[in-house]
Structure formats: C-alpha cells, structure tokens
Design a protein around this motif. Structure first.
Motif, mmCIF file in Angstrom:
data_model
loop_
_atom_site.group_PDB
_atom_site.id
_atom_site.type_symbol
_atom_site.label_atom_id
_atom_site.label_comp_id
_atom_site.label_asym_id
_atom_site.label_seq_id
_atom_site.Cartn_x
_atom_site.Cartn_y
_atom_site.Cartn_z
ATOM 1 N N PRO A 55 29.998 16.845 -4.158
ATOM 2 C CA PRO A 55 30.268 17.588 -2.833
ATOM 3 C C PRO A 55 28.898 16.582 -2.536
ATOM 4 O O PRO A 55 27.919 16.404 -3.409
ATOM 5 N N ALA A 56 28.732 16.289 -1.639
ATOM 6 C CA ALA A 56 28.717 15.212 -0.459
ATOM 7 C C ALA A 56 27.084 16.311 0.145
ATOM 8 O O ALA A 56 26.295 15.252 0.761
ATOM 9 N N ASP A 57 27.179 17.357 0.461
ATOM 10 C CA ASP A 57 26.250 17.900 1.242
ATOM 11 C C ASP A 57 25.137 18.576 0.434
ATOM 12 O O ASP A 57 24.133 19.165 0.362
ATOM 13 N N ILE A 58 25.375 17.561 -0.784
ATOM 14 C CA ILE A 58 23.589 18.788 -1.604
ATOM 15 C C ILE A 58 22.610 17.650 -1.486
ATOM 16 O O ILE A 58 22.437 16.664 -1.995
ATOM 17 N N PRO A 59 21.245 18.923 -1.115
ATOM 18 C CA PRO A 59 20.100 18.039 -0.931
ATOM 19 C C PRO A 59 19.490 17.345 -2.897
ATOM 20 O O PRO A 59 19.641 18.137 -3.651
ATOM 21 N N PRO A 60 18.850 15.738 -2.664
ATOM 22 C CA PRO A 60 18.270 15.317 -3.685
ATOM 23 C C PRO A 60 17.882 16.471 -3.954
ATOM 24 O O PRO A 60 16.614 17.404 -3.297
ATOM 25 N N PRO A 61 17.017 16.175 -5.562
ATOM 26 C CA PRO A 61 15.928 16.905 -6.310
ATOM 27 C C PRO A 61 14.678 16.563 -5.647
ATOM 28 O O PRO A 61 13.903 17.307 -5.360
ATOM 29 N N ASP A 62 14.529 15.504 -5.383
ATOM 30 C CA ASP A 62 12.977 15.515 -4.722
ATOM 31 C C ASP A 62 12.294 15.857 -3.632
ATOM 32 O O ASP A 62 11.244 16.364 -4.478
ATOM 33 N N ASN A 63 12.483 16.428 -3.349
ATOM 34 C CA ASN A 63 11.734 18.313 -1.826
ATOM 35 C C ASN A 63 11.815 19.192 -2.333
ATOM 36 O O ASN A 63 11.531 20.023 -1.368
ATOM 37 N N LEU A 64 13.210 19.774 -3.995
ATOM 38 C CA LEU A 64 12.170 20.953 -4.064
ATOM 39 C C LEU A 64 11.939 21.324 -5.013
ATOM 40 O O LEU A 64 11.733 20.832 -5.044
ATOM 41 N N LEU A 65 12.030 22.792 -4.550
ATOM 42 C CA LEU A 65 10.621 23.527 -5.703
ATOM 43 C C LEU A 65 11.385 23.760 -7.042
ATOM 44 O O LEU A 65 12.951 23.993 -6.800
ATOM 45 N N ASN A 66 10.952 23.535 -7.631
ATOM 46 C CA ASN A 66 10.949 23.393 -8.891
ATOM 47 C C ASN A 66 10.780 25.624 -9.286
ATOM 48 O O ASN A 66 10.290 26.441 -8.751
ATOM 49 N N GLU A 67 11.481 25.944 -10.974
ATOM 50 C CA GLU A 67 11.402 27.239 -10.891
ATOM 51 C C GLU A 67 10.000 27.954 -11.341
ATOM 52 O O GLU A 67 9.849 28.979 -10.691
#
Length: 294
Positions: A129-141
């Motif tokens: 899917p094209a709308d998946i945000p990249p991991p760089d700015n996401l919070l981990n668990e």
C-alpha cells in the motif's frame, strides 16, 4: 543449556547446539533458555530454534521456502528444549525436514520445512500500500507503553519494558496491547536490534521469530478484544511462513501487514504479508489461534 541474560542477542538465542548425530540420520540439537515473566516459552522462539536446527542439516545452497508449524503444549522456561530433526528428503532441488521439539520427553512443537535451491521462474507480487507511513517517525512499543502507562495493567507494563530483541513500531499507534477502533487489520514495522551477520538461515529464522509477535492479536481487533483481557484465553495453534525472497535482511525495517478473514468456534484465522521499505514482498504468513472466552 545455559539461560541467557535479560539483554540477549538473537544470534545467541538461535545458536542451537548439536547433541547427537547417528547413523539413522536423526539429528538432535539443544536450544538456549530465556526467562519469561509468564514462565512460558515464546512460541516464536521455539519456531525459530527448530528452523535453525533443521537448517543446520541442509546444504548451504538450499534455503527454506516454507515451514508449517504446530504448537502442541506450552513450553516451560525452566527446562531445556531438545530439537530432534528427521531428514525426510535430500533431492537435487529440494530437501525436506521434520523437527519435533521435546521438553521432559514430551513433544511441545512440530515443524515441517521445505528447502530449495535457487531457481528461475515467472514472477509477480501484490503491491505494498502506498499510504503506509515510514518507520522513522513512529513510536516503538516501549515508547507507546510509557505513553499509555496509566491505562495498562502493571504486569503488562512490566512485561513490555523487558528487553526485546526485535523493535516493533505499530502504524497509527495501534499496538497489540492498546484498544483501538474495531477493524479487520493492523500493521507494524519491525527489525532486529542487533547488526546481524550475512547468514541467510539466521535471517530466515529471525523472520519466523518475528512473525509470531503480533499476528494472533489481529483476530481480536474486530471484537475489541486484547490478548491480556481476563475473560479470554489466547494461544497459537498452527503457524505457517512462506519465504519468497532469496535475500532477506531482518536487521533492516520490514513492514508486516496483518488481517483476519474469520473467527469462530473459539479460534481466529490471521494472515500476514511482509514487505521491505522498497516494496518487495519477502514473505507471507498464516496462523490460526485460540481466542476462547473463559
């Protein structure tokens, strides 16, 4: 086998040791133990160690392309696990292995794996899917657990703050321990925290390990159910991984898209597709799990 420290590496955990090789071609291996807050062995650990044991009996020019697994009994962290490998086939293009994981002389897990040499063929895949945000700015668990600490049971918060060898970054903060909108899917990025050697069998085993981290929780999402809810019992029953790419790197970010097409009769079916950041589909997963109401 020794019990690993809390800050273990996957290269240590999956380094199964040869116990015995006899003339009947039944190989036995022993896996390292890892403490758990529940006292139970994580299913992905048993799967990955069994796959490493099988891989050690196959020539290096053949890579596992599928493994089918059944979780029979819960593993106990206080006891060693022995992996008995049966060499069912060594053909020109394919090899087949069966592995029985034994604890206290009782089987707790079965694996059947098929290995193949590199081969040419037609190629196609579904698109990422094209709308998946990249991991760089996401919070981990770990960061999400800290952010939502007040809403988490103390034992769950403590468990989430133990060292984990795989970093997981959920999409839209929809972690497996947080309630979200009822839906049929979820997605995460994941990768191993350590820099890994360029060993194909190890990367495949680590991928198999990671596929069991969040998949089962998918079938609870349509019902607003979490695995830690007191009124439900959850456990993996069977789990299958198909490895598509020849070159899989688990110390680089991989996208895990999960969905659940069905649940009923105390069971839930879950599926997964794993992509690289560039959009290559490297593996597919299917799992049926127990989601029984107590």
């Amino acid at each position: 086998m020794k019990e690993l420290p809390a800050t273990y590496w996957l290269t240590e955990l999956l380094d199964v040791k040869v116990l015995d090789v006899d003339a009947s071609e039944n190989d036995e291996f022993l896996g390292h133990r890892l403490a758990s807050s529940t006292g139970r062995v994580f299913g992905g650990q048993v799967l990955a160690q069994a796959l490493m044991a099988a891989s050690k009996t196959v020539s290096a020019d053949k890579l596992v392309h599928s493994c089918h697994n059944y979780f029979i009994r819960p593993g106990d962290c206080d006891h060693d696990i022995t992996y008995k490998v049966h060499r069912d086939l060594d053909g020109r293009n394919f090899s087949n292995r069966r592995v029985v994981a034994l604890q206290n002389n009782k089987p707790i897990f079965n694996l059947i794996a098929s290995f193949q040499g590199e081969s040419d063929g037609y190629q196609h895949q579904i698109d990422m899917p094209a709308d998946i945000p990249p991991p760089d700015n996401l919070l981990n668990e770990n960061a999400l657990a800290e952010k939502h600490k007040v809403s988490l049971p103390e034992h769950v918060y403590s468990m989430l703050n133990r060292y984990r060898s795989i970093e997981v970054r959920p999409i839209n903060e929809e972690a497996h321990f947080l309630r979200s909108d009822k839906k049929l899917s979820q997605a995460t990025w994941f990768k191993a925290k350590e820099t890994l050697p360029n060993t194909a069998s190890l990367h495949r085993a680590i991928l198999a390990y990671a596929t069991d981290l969040t998949l089962l929780s998918t079938s609870g999402r349509p019902h607003g159910m979490l695995w830690m809810d007191e009124n439900v019992a959850t456990a993996s029953i069977d789990h299958t991984v198909w490895f598509h790419a020849n070159d899989i790197k688990t110390d680089q970010w991989l996208l895990y898209l999960m969905d659940t097409p069905w649940s009923g009769n105390g069971r839930g079916l879950n599926r997964g597709s794993i992509f690289t950041q560039s959009g290559e589909l490297v593996a597919s997963v299917a799992q049926e799990g127990l989601i029984r109401i107590k």
